[in-house]
Design a protein around this motif. Structure first.
Motif, mmCIF file in Angstrom:
data_model
loop_
_atom_site.group_PDB
_atom_site.id
_atom_site.type_symbol
_atom_site.label_atom_id
_atom_site.label_comp_id
_atom_site.label_asym_id
_atom_site.label_seq_id
_atom_site.Cartn_x
_atom_site.Cartn_y
_atom_site.Cartn_z
ATOM 1 N N GLU A 37 -45.215 -66.670 -11.490
ATOM 2 C CA GLU A 37 -44.915 -67.678 -10.475
ATOM 3 C C GLU A 37 -43.467 -67.593 -9.992
ATOM 4 O OE1 GLU A 37 -46.779 -70.160 -8.936
ATOM 5 O OE2 GLU A 37 -48.498 -69.097 -9.785
ATOM 6 N N VAL A 96 -40.670 -66.819 -1.958
ATOM 7 C CA VAL A 96 -41.547 -66.743 -0.787
ATOM 8 C C VAL A 96 -40.690 -66.457 0.442
ATOM 9 C CG1 VAL A 96 -43.274 -68.302 -1.751
ATOM 10 C CG2 VAL A 96 -41.378 -69.250 -0.421
ATOM 11 N N ALA A 156 -47.543 -72.406 -2.471
ATOM 12 C CA ALA A 156 -46.663 -71.359 -1.936
ATOM 13 C C ALA A 156 -46.560 -71.466 -0.422
ATOM 14 C CB ALA A 156 -47.174 -69.979 -2.345
ATOM 15 N N TYR A 168 -44.009 -74.065 0.498
ATOM 16 C CA TYR A 168 -42.627 -73.631 0.330
ATOM 17 C C TYR A 168 -42.195 -72.629 1.399
ATOM 18 C CZ TYR A 168 -42.507 -76.180 -4.049
ATOM 19 O OH TYR A 168 -42.539 -77.192 -4.982
ATOM 20 N N ARG A 169 -43.147 -71.939 2.016
ATOM 21 C CA ARG A 169 -42.806 -71.033 3.114
ATOM 22 C C ARG A 169 -42.345 -71.790 4.358
ATOM 23 N NH1 ARG A 169 -47.613 -68.345 1.237
ATOM 24 N NH2 ARG A 169 -47.046 -66.411 0.161
ATOM 25 N N LYS A 193 -39.870 -70.497 -6.540
ATOM 26 C CA LYS A 193 -40.238 -69.891 -5.261
ATOM 27 C C LYS A 193 -39.007 -69.516 -4.432
ATOM 28 C CE LYS A 193 -44.577 -70.102 -5.996
ATOM 29 N NZ LYS A 193 -45.246 -68.835 -6.395
#
Length: 288
Positions: A119, A123, A194, A197-198, A223
């Motif tokens: 993990e 990202v 994810a 978080y992008r 991330k």
């Protein structure tokens, strides 16, 4: 708050009483009475120090709720001391809880919450580095996250908007938050964390209630997304990691430092204790 009215399952009582196990692991204080049914060693794990959670609630509640929270804090502290004194192993999830119990004379090991090793991968931002988008994610069935959202709306949002920031809020049960004010977009439950978080260049942790270690902070750092939050949001982490986080005031935050904020490296050595492989080794050592 958990009370001491747990441990009433007759079937489970029978299983524990008749078991040949070596260790009984209790992670919820309300279930600690089960430990008296077995001659096995007691491992008492504090995912939260509930007396301290109640103490914080006593600061923000009013009237009878404030009194009851303070009474609970004292009551729970007595039981924490009682069962910790019987335990062969005591562990804590949050660093501040680790220090608090030691100040009470309770020896304990700090074993933080973890994420799987894979993990810890940064990202790529979907919209590049230009857009000033901050994010807040949580499960809004949990009261402290609803309180944090209120802090965000009342105290943080006006200052964020004046600095040119917009905010994305995501997570389970976010419908309980109602219609968002201008500057906040509610995404609801997202299929992939994810992907959330992008969309953001920084995450927010306006947390003042609850306890333990805030896994959402760790998740963001893993991330590669930096976090700005309250001192309380970070106090479950080791001093080495806290020294690399951006802390701000609950009611009078300063967001000037967000301009030019840099991504966080998931490979930073300060995150090593929070990898599953590292904690697995630590647990093996404890059991040995």
């Amino acid at each position: 708050m958990p009370t001491m009215l747990g441990a009433r399952d007759a079937h489970l009582k029978g299983l524990i009483h008749n078991s040949k196990t070596d260790i009984v692991l209790i992670s919820a204080l309300s279930q600690a009475p089960y430990s008296g049914l077995s001659s096995a060693r007691l491992w008492l794990d504090f995912m939260d120090v509930w007396s301290d959670v109640a103490r914080r609630e006593g600061h923000v509640r009013r009237g009878a709720a404030r009194l009851s929270a303070r009474l609970q804090a004292a009551y729970l502290a007595q039981h924490e001391q009682r069962y910790a004194s019987r335990a062969h192993i005591v562990t804590t999830t949050g660093w501040s809880d680790h220090k608090l119990l030691r100040s009470r004379g309770i020896d304990n090991l700090w074993i933080p919450s973890t994420l799987p090793d894979d993990e810890f991968q940064a990202v790529n931002r979907r919209h590049g580095g230009g857009a000033k988008v901050a994010g807040f994610i949580g499960n809004f069935e949990y009261w402290p996250n609803v309180d944090a959202y209120r802090v965000l709306v009342d105290s943080w949002l006006p200052r964020l908007r004046s600095e040119g920031w917009s905010v994305l809020v995501a997570g389970r049960h976010s419908h309980v938050l109602g219609e968002p004010p201008p500057g906040i977009t509610l995404l609801g439950e997202v299929p992939s964390v994810a992907d959330f978080y992008r969309e953001v260049s920084v995450t927010l942790a306006p947390i003042r209630l609850g306890g333990g270690m805030k896994v959402k902070v760790l998740e963001s750092l893993a991330k590669g997304v930096p976090v700005i939050g309250t001192d309380f949001a970070f106090d479950g982490f080791s001093p080495e990691l806290r020294g690399k986080l951006l802390a701000c005031d609950v009611t009078r935050p300063d967001f000037h430092s967000l301009d030019g904020i840099e991504p966080f490296s998931p490979l930073d050595p300060v995150l090593e204790p929070y990898r599953l492989s590292a904690v697995t080794k630590k647990l093996a050592s404890v059991l040995a």
